[in-house]
Scaffold this motif. Structure first.
Motif, PDB file in Angstrom:
ATOM      1  N   VAL A  13     -17.744  56.435  13.208  1.00 30.74           N
ATOM      2  CA  VAL A  13     -16.466  56.612  12.523  1.00 30.74           C
ATOM      3  C   VAL A  13     -16.649  56.721  11.024  1.00 30.74           C
ATOM      4  O   VAL A  13     -15.990  57.502  10.345  1.00 30.74           O
ATOM      5  CB  VAL A  13     -15.526  55.429  12.857  1.00 30.74           C
ATOM      6  CG1 VAL A  13     -14.196  55.596  12.146  1.00 30.74           C
ATOM      7  CG2 VAL A  13     -15.316  55.326  14.344  1.00 30.74           C
ATOM      8  N   ASN A  18     -15.163  62.871   9.435  1.00 30.94           N
ATOM      9  CA  ASN A  18     -14.066  62.507  10.311  1.00 30.94           C
ATOM     10  C   ASN A  18     -12.751  63.009   9.744  1.00 30.94           C
ATOM     11  O   ASN A  18     -12.568  63.044   8.545  1.00 30.94           O
ATOM     12  CB  ASN A  18     -14.001  60.982  10.395  1.00 30.94           C
ATOM     13  CG  ASN A  18     -13.965  60.556  11.817  1.00 30.94           C
ATOM     14  OD1 ASN A  18     -13.459  61.291  12.661  1.00 30.94           O
ATOM     15  ND2 ASN A  18     -14.518  59.394  12.093  1.00 30.94           N
ATOM     16  N   LYS A  19     -11.839  63.377  10.595  1.00 31.23           N
ATOM     17  CA  LYS A  19     -10.509  63.749  10.115  1.00 31.23           C
ATOM     18  C   LYS A  19      -9.479  62.840  10.761  1.00 31.23           C
ATOM     19  O   LYS A  19      -8.987  63.129  11.833  1.00 31.23           O
ATOM     20  CB  LYS A  19     -10.201  65.197  10.472  1.00 31.23           C
ATOM     21  CG  LYS A  19     -10.871  66.216   9.582  1.00 31.23           C
ATOM     22  CD  LYS A  19     -10.385  67.593   9.983  1.00 31.23           C
ATOM     23  CE  LYS A  19     -10.910  68.658   9.063  1.00 31.23           C
ATOM     24  NZ  LYS A  19     -10.432  69.980   9.492  1.00 31.23           N
ATOM     25  N   PRO A  20      -9.175  61.729  10.090  1.00 30.93           N
ATOM     26  CA  PRO A  20      -8.173  60.847  10.678  1.00 30.93           C
ATOM     27  C   PRO A  20      -6.824  61.571  10.757  1.00 30.93           C
ATOM     28  O   PRO A  20      -6.504  62.365   9.870  1.00 30.93           O
ATOM     29  CB  PRO A  20      -8.106  59.666   9.722  1.00 30.93           C
ATOM     30  CG  PRO A  20      -8.881  60.043   8.534  1.00 30.93           C
ATOM     31  CD  PRO A  20      -9.653  61.262   8.804  1.00 30.93           C
ATOM     32  N   LEU A  21      -6.083  61.324  11.786  1.00 35.55           N
ATOM     33  CA  LEU A  21      -4.773  61.948  11.998  1.00 35.55           C
ATOM     34  C   LEU A  21      -4.866  63.468  12.070  1.00 35.55           C
ATOM     35  O   LEU A  21      -3.873  64.161  11.927  1.00 35.55           O
ATOM     36  CB  LEU A  21      -3.778  61.550  10.899  1.00 35.55           C
ATOM     37  CG  LEU A  21      -3.617  60.060  10.601  1.00 35.55           C
ATOM     38  CD1 LEU A  21      -2.624  59.863   9.483  1.00 35.55           C
ATOM     39  CD2 LEU A  21      -3.171  59.318  11.841  1.00 35.55           C
TER      40      LEU A  21
END
Lengths: 325, 127
Positions: A13, A18-21
């Protein structure tokens, strides 16, 4: 644009990439900026609501304040603001079309739609400047009482508003504007109104038709009109200043707080539109230079698009709370 | 944004063939709503002004509801929140809604109280 280096450790993570949301870093930050800016505007509009509820029965009626359309004479409430709203929504549409063309990598279409968006924004800012100028210049003129209330003049028979210029009696040998060339010890003096209180009073006494309209609204939302006797008594006892137009201290349309909020909120919004136009111009040149074509990604257009739509969104609320409600 | 667009509005009542035609559809809808607002604002039907609900004219409630509808379509289709993940959408939408409702509730109640003081209290401000 995605600048994060993908390390290959997809499951990690905190490894980056990473592309949160499901939104890229830049877009998410634009959204969070918009949320915080929306809260700022809400604060202003809530403060406006607060003041308005506080002075509920004396608040000016927007329909009587914003009645002008450029190049046309006469009384057209709301028409011009509605047109401005439409122009802004229209420029929002061209912006969406630019974003859409960007997704399809259609360079020329993006250029043209961005150009139209900028033109729409510029027209809107210009209209707002005109609206300010008209508001500052004023319409009919009024008298301010010692307590800061506004007394306007209407024709007792027809109920139409009457301008100071139509009845004020010109009295010679009144004092003139103090300027630095006139005296050794110059002290600043604000612009004098065209007429003095005395001139307005004399003119009023000479015109039997005229009566005074106060700030107070009756149950149906119409401003109270005094009888001729009451008008004379009120003017003779309480008149303190002649007010023409509006600024931060005096306002011929009624409550001065109305003018303060008008300047502050539409000014803050106009500043947003202005900066939006500037940002759009920067992105426009980037598009022409082919920056995003090389990047193979038009997400920058989408990000400024979000800001531009936000400006439109705020206007929808300003329009409702300043002009309609 | 995902490359796919959801192409229906009004809960699937109206479906569009492409994103561009959806944009024009939303524009037409927003223009109609604005036109209704302007016409109501100019004519001010007396029925809507004389009846009031929760301390405000029905007309004002109509304006506010129409505004929220416009805001919804601008955010959902122009800012394409419709195509974002629901988690992002909720973060963006519910935070301001909660804070703003709270602020409005407090300020308007306080203002109403001050209004009462001005009209029934000892302060003389109309002279």
């Amino acid at each position: 644009m995605d600048t994060t280096v993908i390390t290959g450790e997809e499951e990690n993570v905190w490894g980056g990439g990473n592309k949160p949301l499901g939104a890229s870093y830049g877009k998410m930050m634009m959204w969070f900026f918009i949320v915080s800016d929306a809260l700022t505007f809400s604060g202003f509009l809530a403060a406006y609501g607060f003041t308005r509820f506080k002075f509920l029965e004396t608040w000016p009626i927007a329909d009587e304040v914003f009645t002008h359309v450029p190049f046309f004479h006469g009384n057209y409430p709301m028409i011009y603001v509605a047109l401005m709203t439409f122009i802004l929504i229209m420029s929002s549409v061209t912006m969406v079309l630019a974003v859409d063309a960007g997704h399809k990598m259609q360079h020329n279409k993006v250029v043209w739609y961005m150009f139209l968006t900028i033109i729409g924004g510029a027209i809107f800012v210009g209209s707002q400047a005109w609206e300010w100028a008209t508001f500052i210049k004023g319409d009919y003129g009024a008298i301010e009482t010692k307590g800061g209330r506004i007394l306007q003049f209407v024709d007792g028979k027809t109920g139409d508003r009457v301008a100071l210029a139509d009845f004020a009696k010109i009295i010679e040998d009144e004092r003139s504007q103090h300027t630095s060339s006139e005296g050794v010890w110059f002290e600043n003096e604000g612009t004098l109104p065209t007429y003095t209180v005395n001139e307005v009073l004399q003119g009023f006494q000479a015109n039997q038709n005229l009566v005074v309209r106060t700030e107070f609204k009756d149950e149906n939302g119409h401003k109270t009109i005094l009888s001729r006797e009451d008008s004379l008594m009120k003017l003779n006892k309480e008149a303190a200043l002649v007010v023409e137009g509006a600024n931060l201290i005096h306002n011929e349309y009624g409550s001065r707080l109305f003018a303060d909020f008008f300047f502050f909120i539409t000014g803050f919004h106009g500043f947003h539109v202005f900066s939006g136009v500037i940002i759009n111009i920067i992105i426009f040149f980037n598009v022409i230079l082919g920056t995003y074509e090389k990047r193979k990604n038009y997400e920058m257009v989408e990000k400024v698009g979000l800001y531009w739509h936000f400006v439109d969104l705020v206007w929808v609320f300003v329009f409702t709370f300043f002009y309609l409600v | 944004m995902a490359d796919e667009h959801k192409l229906e509005i009004f809960r699937g009542l109206l479906k569009f063939k492409s994103n561009v035609s959806k944009i024009w559809g939303v524009l037409i809808f927003l223009s109609i709503v604005t036109a209704i607002e302007v016409v109501l604002g100019i004519y001010k039907p007396s029925v809507l002004i004389e009846t009031s609900f929760l301390g405000m004219h029905v007309l004002n409630w109509i304006f506010i509801i129409l505004t929220l509808i416009k805001a919804y379509y601008i955010a959902w289709d122009f800012m394409h929140l419709r195509d974002e993940k629901s988690s992002l959408r909720r973060t963006i939408v519910w935070t301001p809604i909660f804070l703003v409702s709270y602020l409005i509730f407090i300020l308007l109640f306080e203002a109403d109280y001050i209004h009462e003081v001005y009209s029934n209290g000892f302060v003389k401000w109309n002279f």
